[in-house]
Enzyme design. Structure first.
Site, PDB file in Angstrom:
ATOM      1  CB  CYS A   1      -0.911  -0.054   1.230  1.00  0.00           C
ATOM      2  SG  CYS A   1      -1.698   1.484   1.684  1.00  0.00           S
TER       3      CYS A   1
ATOM      4  CB  CYS B   1       0.404   1.679   4.114  1.00  0.00           C
ATOM      5  SG  CYS B   1      -1.328   1.197   4.020  1.00  0.00           S
TER       6      CYS B   1
END
Length: 104
Positions: free
Chosen positions: A31, A34
């Site tokens: 991600c 993230c």
């Protein structure tokens, strides 16, 4: 203090039974957002001994992510006195994260 890896096995002890507020970062290695948020979360862990910071890898802990209806990552949950007190989805500035914890 470094962030703690949170799993279903240690969730109750590390989060629900914590004597201080707990910031839990739900993330995944693939991600992009993230990866942008992770250094901020680590910085909060290092600079704020009054906050416990935990990280949940949603790929490894799918049941735990499902329990809290995590639909998008990164998602930050704040627990206080064993209860979910606040949450945020997406990349947010450090100050906003600290406010989430303070308002919990």
């Amino acid at each position: 203090m470094a962030a703690v890896v949170i799993t279903e096995a240690n969730f109750e002890n590390e989060v629900l039974k914590s004597d201080k507020p707990v910031l839990v970062d739900f993330w995944a290695s693939w991600c992009g957002p993230c990866k942008m948020l992770s250094p901020v979360v680590e910085q909060i862990a290092d600079e704020n001994p009054d906050i416990k910071v935990g990280k949940v890898n949603v790929d490894e802990e799918g049941d735990l992510a499902g329990k809290f209806n995590i639909m998008s990552i990164p998602t930050l949950l704040v627990f206080k006195d064993g209860k979910l007190a606040n949450q945020s989805v997406g990349v947010v500035p450090k100050e906003a994260i600290l406010d989430l914890v303070k308002k919990a």
